[in-house]
Write an enzyme that holds these catalytic residues in place. Structure first.
Site, PDB file in Angstrom:
ATOM      1  N   ARG A 254       0.802  -1.224   0.000  1.00 14.69           N
ATOM      2  CA  ARG A 254       0.000   0.000   0.000  1.00 14.69           C
ATOM      3  C   ARG A 254       0.838   1.278   0.000  1.00 14.69           C
ATOM      4  O   ARG A 254       0.284   2.371   0.043  1.00 14.69           O
ATOM      5  CB  ARG A 254      -0.974  -0.017   1.179  1.00 14.69           C
ATOM      6  CG  ARG A 254      -2.037  -1.086   1.012  1.00 14.69           C
ATOM      7  CD  ARG A 254      -3.109  -1.059   2.097  1.00 14.69           C
ATOM      8  NE  ARG A 254      -4.192  -1.953   1.727  1.00 14.69           N
ATOM      9  CZ  ARG A 254      -4.226  -3.257   1.975  1.00 14.69           C
ATOM     10  NH1 ARG A 254      -3.216  -3.823   2.629  1.00 14.69           N
ATOM     11  NH2 ARG A 254      -5.238  -3.995   1.590  1.00 14.69           N
TER      12      ARG A 254
ATOM     13  N   GLY B 286      -2.069 -11.066   8.653  1.00 15.99           N
ATOM     14  CA  GLY B 286      -1.966 -12.472   9.027  1.00 15.99           C
ATOM     15  C   GLY B 286      -3.075 -12.992   9.902  1.00 15.99           C
ATOM     16  O   GLY B 286      -2.988 -14.097  10.432  1.00 15.99           O
ATOM     17  N   GLY B 287      -4.153 -12.209  10.063  1.00 13.61           N
ATOM     18  CA  GLY B 287      -5.251 -12.653  10.916  1.00 13.61           C
ATOM     19  C   GLY B 287      -5.922 -13.917  10.445  1.00 13.61           C
ATOM     20  O   GLY B 287      -6.670 -14.544  11.203  1.00 13.61           O
ATOM     21  N   GLU B 288      -5.641 -14.325   9.213  1.00 14.49           N
ATOM     22  CA  GLU B 288      -6.228 -15.552   8.674  1.00 14.49           C
ATOM     23  C   GLU B 288      -5.342 -16.775   8.914  1.00 14.49           C
ATOM     24  O   GLU B 288      -5.646 -17.872   8.441  1.00 14.49           O
ATOM     25  CB  GLU B 288      -6.464 -15.392   7.157  1.00 14.49           C
ATOM     26  CG  GLU B 288      -7.460 -14.321   6.789  1.00 14.49           C
ATOM     27  CD  GLU B 288      -6.927 -12.895   6.987  1.00 14.49           C
ATOM     28  OE1 GLU B 288      -7.739 -11.996   7.209  1.00 14.49           O
ATOM     29  OE2 GLU B 288      -5.687 -12.704   6.921  1.00 14.49           O
TER      30      GLU B 288
ATOM     31  N   TRP C 234      -4.353  -3.843   9.154  1.00 10.20           N
ATOM     32  CA  TRP C 234      -4.168  -3.733   7.711  1.00 10.20           C
ATOM     33  C   TRP C 234      -3.730  -2.350   7.253  1.00 10.20           C
ATOM     34  O   TRP C 234      -3.140  -2.214   6.176  1.00 10.20           O
ATOM     35  CB  TRP C 234      -5.473  -4.073   6.999  1.00 10.20           C
ATOM     36  CG  TRP C 234      -5.873  -5.504   7.036  1.00 10.20           C
ATOM     37  CD1 TRP C 234      -6.747  -6.099   7.903  1.00 10.20           C
ATOM     38  CD2 TRP C 234      -5.426  -6.547   6.164  1.00 10.20           C
ATOM     39  NE1 TRP C 234      -6.865  -7.436   7.627  1.00 10.20           N
ATOM     40  CE2 TRP C 234      -6.071  -7.744   6.557  1.00 10.20           C
ATOM     41  CE3 TRP C 234      -4.550  -6.582   5.084  1.00 10.20           C
ATOM     42  CZ2 TRP C 234      -5.868  -8.954   5.898  1.00 10.20           C
ATOM     43  CZ3 TRP C 234      -4.347  -7.796   4.429  1.00 10.20           C
ATOM     44  CH2 TRP C 234      -4.996  -8.955   4.843  1.00 10.20           C
TER      45      TRP C 234
ATOM     46  N   ASN D 266      -9.900  -9.307  11.839  1.00  8.35           N
ATOM     47  CA  ASN D 266     -10.725 -10.422  12.298  1.00  8.35           C
ATOM     48  C   ASN D 266      -9.999 -11.360  13.254  1.00  8.35           C
ATOM     49  O   ASN D 266      -8.778 -11.460  13.258  1.00  8.35           O
ATOM     50  CB  ASN D 266     -11.203 -11.234  11.103  1.00  8.35           C
ATOM     51  CG  ASN D 266     -10.057 -11.697  10.222  1.00  8.35           C
ATOM     52  OD1 ASN D 266      -9.639 -10.953   9.337  1.00  8.35           O
ATOM     53  ND2 ASN D 266      -9.544 -12.889  10.450  1.00  8.35           N
TER      54      ASN D 266
ATOM     55  N   ASP E  36     -16.296 -12.578   9.395  1.00  5.65           N
ATOM     56  CA  ASP E  36     -15.181 -11.878   8.751  1.00  5.65           C
ATOM     57  C   ASP E  36     -15.551 -10.439   8.382  1.00  5.65           C
ATOM     58  O   ASP E  36     -15.071  -9.886   7.405  1.00  5.65           O
ATOM     59  CB  ASP E  36     -14.709 -12.631   7.511  1.00  5.65           C
ATOM     60  CG  ASP E  36     -13.289 -12.256   7.116  1.00  5.65           C
ATOM     61  OD1 ASP E  36     -13.104 -11.535   6.114  1.00  5.65           O
ATOM     62  OD2 ASP E  36     -12.347 -12.650   7.829  1.00  5.65           O
TER      63      ASP E  36
ATOM     64  N   ASP F  53     -14.591  -7.659   9.677  1.00  7.65           N
ATOM     65  CA  ASP F  53     -13.646  -7.007  10.572  1.00  7.65           C
ATOM     66  C   ASP F  53     -13.443  -5.537  10.238  1.00  7.65           C
ATOM     67  O   ASP F  53     -13.947  -5.025   9.238  1.00  7.65           O
ATOM     68  CB  ASP F  53     -12.306  -7.745  10.563  1.00  7.65           C
ATOM     69  CG  ASP F  53     -11.775  -8.006   9.158  1.00  7.65           C
ATOM     70  OD1 ASP F  53     -12.575  -8.196   8.232  1.00  7.65           O
ATOM     71  OD2 ASP F  53     -10.552  -8.039   8.993  1.00  7.65           O
TER      72      ASP F  53
END
Length: 571
Positions: free
Chosen positions: A150, A210-212, A280, A298, A341, A343
């Site tokens: 970004r 990396g929340g997933e 993020w 999330n 999800d 979030d």
């Protein structure tokens, strides 16, 4: 290497045409002694960053300024002449892939990034390349939602970028030479970086994705010169249980089985070590309160709440911490124990707002994947109001099932990552939304140690219409002022200007200017690939430019490209 700058200052139309494309000759960076009241412009001072909101020449922060208003103060391009906006130059990057960079501009030098962590320094007047840095990626990268980046942060004579292999790198702003790098976390466990850093008071702030993947989220501060770690705030506290909230921020029943969750907590203990909570987007910086404000993503696994009893603090939350120490100040959780999800991912905006008694207070705005704009008092994180829903809502909050349960919004929002902008004179904030009906499916699996851990799936419903919108919300009342529907779901970002304009792009390649007051489309340009990045604006030699990246988007599979396009008024 071959330079890919294309000068189109007198292009006759608003569509890309091969007839206009010509390779520009290579050039070297031109030093300048031009100064401002805040510094000599050869080094980005703290004063320059502090006063960026009033700087009509540069674009020094990812979202324009520390308040993240994305409101550019130059009005040379305005509602009366925006129809004369034409491409000034196009730069083609080496990477043809998703682009979410928001270009930074310092005294006529532009810094932009691509997927897979390339950084370009360009002449902002001509688009000619000055230097190009390619990050040497480590052997392991584990990331969600595309190899995005970004953008960079600038401070003193350095440029900073987070990388997909979970590093923070510092580059010499003049040459692109690597000055130092530091490992933020272990990519083998699912940590990665796609967000742009923030520079303030000698600190470089960065969170983690990396929340997933069952990580434990954080925001960290590093010394700008040495890369030394100064402090860490864990977005998941060791006691993540919370207050056993039964409703969401709007007062709707979350349909939780709290008795069962309490029993599960006694059996398995607090799940904080693998609870997710990525960050993020950039934090907003309140220098008066000496705080930073950011939103947390999330919990993990995304859709399976059976392995994570409790409210899962501080996922799906607005959080404030002390700038100097990283110590907790306050938080507000939008959705406790989120299993949809939905979030908190779009960057917060700081601006004065009116409270419920009509008094002006220091406020904060956040656009949720729920489709609401949330308005807070930033002194204590208290929620003052939430806006009318910007997208359809249906069956909230139905619980996911193995077969699949339909609920709107789908897991992409609402507002998915896309930064908002405000016009403080009109008291409006501008959000782009997507409508993508989905079903939510749950399937419990144990922690996979660094592998994707969704705990099920969210699936787009075949045959149902998908679309987006651009929405203006009065943040003092929560009422929608205007809304314009778009053909495709919207993801990218918004820029507002003092010229009464709102700029944003679409996945079909359209880049448009809207009347900030009415929502009328005043200008559009076909970029040839998805315009799914936040625009920036700047001024060189008295001429204002609008710049945006057109590279498409991985998450929604919009057409890829490799163009950075700068526009100015036709002579």
């Amino acid at each position: 290497m071959t330079i890919r700058a294309i000068s189109i200052a007198r292009a006759a139309g608003a569509a890309l045409s091969a007839a206009f494309l010509a390779l520009a000759p290579q050039s070297n960076a031109q030093e300048t002694s031009t100064g401002t009241m805040y510094g000599d412009m050869l080094s980005v001072t703290q004063d320059m960053l502090n006063f960026a909101a009033g700087d009509g020449n540069n674009f020094l922060h990812t979202n324009g300024n520390y308040a993240q208003t994305r409101y550019y103060p130059n009005r040379q391009i305005n509602v009366s002449n925006v129809d004369k906006l034409r491409p000034a130059w196009i730069f083609q990057t080496e990477i043809v892939e998703t682009m979410e960079t928001s270009p930074i501009v310092v005294n006529g030098i532009m810094y932009a990034t691509t997927a897979f962590n390339h950084v370009y320094a360009l002449n902002a007047e001509t688009g000619q390349e000055i230097w190009h840095y390619k990050h040497k990626m480590g052997p392991i990268t584990t990331y969600c939602c595309g190899p995005n980046n970004r953008g960079v942060a600038v401070y003193r004579d350095m440029v900073y970028m987070g990388t997909l292999d979970a590093k923070l790198v510092a580059l010499d702003a003049k040459t692109g030479k690597l000055m130092w790098e530091t490992q933020l976390a272990d990519p083998e466990l699912g940590y990665s970086e796609t967000m742009a850093p923030t520079a303030v008071n000698g600190k470089i702030l960065i969170g983690t994705n990396g929340g997933e993947y069952g990580i434990r989220g954080f925001v960290k501060a590093y010394d700008w010169k040495s890369g030394e770690l100064l402090w860490t705030f864990h977005t998941i506290p060791e006691n993540s249980v919370g207050v056993w909230a039964k409703t969401d921020a709007t007062g709707r029943d979350l349909l939780r089985n709290i008795a069962m969750e309490k029993t599960d907590l006694e059996k398995m203990g607090d799940p904080y070590k693998t609870l997710g909570g990525g960050v993020w987007q950039n934090p907003a910086v309140d220098r008066d309160l000496n705080r930073i404000f950011f939103v947390v993503g999330n919990p993990s696994p995304d859709l399976d709440g059976s392995l994570r009893p409790g409210d899962n603090l501080y996922t799906d939350s607005l959080v404030a911490v002390d700038l100097d120490t990283g110590k907790y100040v306050c938080h507000f959780q939008y959705i406790a124990h989120d299993v949809w999800d939905l979030d908190a991912v779009s960057p917060p905006i700081l601006t004065d707002v009116r409270d419920n008694k009509g008094n002006t207070v220091p406020g904060l705005l956040h656009a949720g994947k729920t489709g609401h704009v949330y308005v807070h008092d930033r002194r204590d994180c208290k929620l003052l109001r939430f806006s009318e829903a910007m997208v359809p809502q249906e069956n909230m909050w139905v619980l996911p099932t193995k077969e699949g349960a339909r609920m709107l919004p789908g897991a992409n929002g609402g507002v998915e990552w896309s930064p908002m902008a405000i016009n403080p004179n009109l008291r409006l904030t501008y959000a782009i939304n997507l409508h993508q009906p989905m079903t939510y499916h749950v399937e419990s699996t144990p922690y996979p140690e660094g592998k994707l851990w969704l705990g099920g799936a969210f699936k787009v419903i075949p045959g149902e219409e998908q679309w987006g919108n651009v929405t203006a919300v009065n943040y003092d009342t929560g009422k929608i002022r205007w809304k314009v529907k778009t053909q495709q779901p919207m993801i990218g970002g918004v820029l507002a200007t003092a010229g009464g304009l709102v700029f944003t792009g679409e996945g079909n390649g359209q880049f448009k200017a809207y009347d900030a007051e009415t929502g009328s489309v005043l200008w559009n340009f076909q970029a040839g690939a998805g315009v799914n990045a936040p625009p920036s604006s700047y001024t060189v030699k008295g001429k204002q430019y609008i710049v945006v990246a057109a590279g498409g988007n991985t998450q929604l599979n919009f057409k890829r490209g490799n163009n950075i396009i700068a526009f100015s008024l036709a002579d």
